[in-house]
Design an enzyme around this catalytic site. Structure first.
Site, PDB file in Angstrom:
ATOM      1  N   ASP A 210       0.839  -1.192   0.000  1.00 52.50           N
ATOM      2  CA  ASP A 210       0.000   0.000   0.000  1.00 52.50           C
ATOM      3  C   ASP A 210       0.880   1.251   0.000  1.00 52.50           C
ATOM      4  O   ASP A 210       1.938   1.285   0.634  1.00 52.50           O
ATOM      5  CB  ASP A 210      -0.893  -0.028   1.238  1.00 52.50           C
ATOM      6  CG  ASP A 210      -1.804   1.171   1.339  1.00 52.50           C
ATOM      7  OD1 ASP A 210      -2.737   1.259   0.518  1.00 52.50           O
ATOM      8  OD2 ASP A 210      -1.576   2.017   2.229  1.00 52.50           O
ATOM      9  N   GLU A 236       1.535  -0.343  -5.056  1.00 55.36           N
ATOM     10  CA  GLU A 236       0.532   0.662  -5.381  1.00 55.36           C
ATOM     11  C   GLU A 236       1.233   1.985  -5.684  1.00 55.36           C
ATOM     12  O   GLU A 236       1.684   2.682  -4.774  1.00 55.36           O
ATOM     13  CB  GLU A 236      -0.461   0.853  -4.230  1.00 55.36           C
ATOM     14  CG  GLU A 236      -1.569   1.828  -4.588  1.00 55.36           C
ATOM     15  CD  GLU A 236      -2.282   2.425  -3.389  1.00 55.36           C
ATOM     16  OE1 GLU A 236      -3.419   2.900  -3.558  1.00 55.36           O
ATOM     17  OE2 GLU A 236      -1.691   2.438  -2.286  1.00 55.36           O
TER      18      GLU A 236
END
Length: 479
Positions: A210, A236
């Site tokens: 993330d 990400e």
């Protein structure tokens, strides 16, 4: 506007999109490399385990991406799961023992486990108590981190990122007030790697990192170097035009989410022409196919609105997923979550805040991965893997068709009227095939939906109603 027609989809398209595939008997996954990821967003661990056994394995999904498993901040919003309080495997989705049991069960079903991993930051700056009882105060997480382990960028009055055109701010200031870890510190890197190694010891196969954009690629590489064994990595990194931090910086660490894919695909399906998709992928400026993980939507983009298609778009969303699973660019990721009207809404939960068991098509669980079109096109994707696009056809507008070598063929009619009696050149062997958009192969000789007959020259003829499709593949051939 073309968007308005979504409210008047023909019945066949709506049913094709929304009717679930019946749960298949528990069985080992078919052999071969399977790269389709399904994100079971905020599902609890017993539900993930059951779904691996009852549906994901038998239907050919390769990976299940699970939501962050670490202890998180208290609250009911979905985003509290992305605010770590500690690295204990204890959350509203279940206990450490339930997590490990889930991993084992999924492996037994032939499904690998990818963990959404939050390592860029901890909670929002403040004080509180986490799900498992751990307390924290600003920049102090007892037994883990103290104030010296965080960035204090001294910008914008509250240390928050304000200028995405400034690399320093993006990677040293706080993302929406979240305490930003100093990932250049060897101590911090070691703590993060210890958490990831704990997950590896529990058997996980990889990590979705993330907020990777907010960590220098070199910091991620250094953390990766501390892992106890090899693991699949997807990062990400949201593309921003003209921004200094770009997705291509991160491909040396592993795969990268290509956010432009879903936005471009949604824009084309809503407002442009499907004929434009003839070269979709790298020629559109997207990163290398070998490094891209692509999606129609994910848990963030489905809450942003705009061009991105979501479950709320019903039949047109199913067609976009069908295209993604048929087209040879990147590794596809299917979104599967719960319904919401408020963007902050957390998963269906009990009075104590613990996530409810996921019961598909009930209690708020949407289960997009079980929609007939989506699930059956996973089988299509697996059957055609490694083949090239052949025999592309388009009418210059919203009727397209293409083959995948001698293994599969998809045609989409997204026009407002039917296409009747048209013949399609497939390159496939003569025989009878289930149309997997509308049904499944139910035995060696039968389908639950229409049968498409390919002649000795590789052609078939079909009628396709407006906003619908036909797909056949070698794995759905019947005697």
């Amino acid at each position: 506007m073309r968007y308005r027609r979504l409210l008047a989809l023909p019945l066949v398209a709506v049913l094709a999109a929304l009717l679930p595939v019946p749960a298949a008997p528990a069985a080992a996954a078919p052999p071969g490399t399977k790269d389709v990821i399904v994100t079971l967003f905020e599902w609890n661990w017993p539900s993930v385990a059951a779904e691996c056994t009852n549906f994901l394995g038998p239907n050919g999904y390769g990976y299940v991406q699970v939501s962050p498993p670490q202890e998180h901040a208290s609250g009911q919003q979905w985003w509290v799961a992305y605010q770590p309080v500690s690295y204990r495997i204890e959350s509203r989705k279940g206990s450490r023992a339930e997590f490990q049991s889930m991993v084992t069960t999924c492996h037994n079903a032939g499904v690998k486990v990818l963990v959404d991993t939050v390592i860029n930051h901890m909670t929002g700056v403040g004080s509180g108590t986490g799900w498992a009882g751990s307390t924290f105060t600003p920049y102090t997480y007892p037994g883990i981190y103290q104030t010296q382990d965080f960035h204090h960028c001294g910008r914008n009055g509250n240390d928050d990122i304000a200028n995405y055109g400034d690399r320093y701010e993006v990677q040293n200031c706080e993302l929406v007030n979240l305490a930003d870890l100093a990932t250049e510190s060897d101590y911090v890197r070691t703590k993060i790697a210890s958490y990831m190694n704990d997950l590896l010891a529990l058997g996980v196969d990889g990590f979705r990192l993330d907020a990777s954009k907010h960590m220098p690629a070199a910091d991620i590489a250094a953390i990766k170097g501390k892992l106890s064994r090899s693991a699949y990595i997807v990062q990400e990194v949201i593309y921003g035009a003209g921004e200094p931090v770009q997705p291509t910086e991160y491909t040396g660490n592993g795969d990268v989410h290509e956010f432009r894919y879903g936005k471009d695909l949604g824009r084309v399906f809503r407002n442009e022409k499907l004929a434009y998709l003839v070269n979709f992928g790298e020629p559109w400026g997207h990163i290398s196919s070998a490094k891209a993980v692509v999606f129609v939507d994910n848990h963030d983009t489905q809450r942003e609105g705009g061009y991105v298609l979501t479950y709320k778009d019903n039949g047109i969303y199913a067609l976009a997923n069908a295209f993604m699973l048929a087209w040879p660019y990147g590794s596809p990721s299917v979104m599967s979550g719960y319904s919401f009207t408020n963007n902050d809404t957390g998963p269906p939960s009990n009075g104590a805040g613990k996530t409810n068991n996921a019961t598909c098509f009930s209690g708020g669980w949407v289960c997009e991965h079980r929609w007939l079109v989506v699930a059956n096109m996973v089988g299509f994707h697996n059957a055609v893997k490694g083949t090239s696009v052949i025999n592309w056809y388009d009418n210059g507008n919203n009727h397209i068709a293409f083959g995948r070598g001698d293994k599969g063929y998809l045609t989409i009619n997204d026009e407002d009227g039917a296409v009747n009696g048209r013949s399609y050149r497939t390159g496939m062997a003569a025989g009878r095939y289930c149309d997997v958009i509308h049904g499944s192969k139910s035995s060696a000789t039968t389908c639950t939906g229409p049968v498409i007959t390919v002649d000795a020259n590789g052609w078939f003829t079909a009628n396709i109603v407006a906003h619908d499709a036909v797909a056949i593949h070698s794995g759905a051939k019947i005697a």
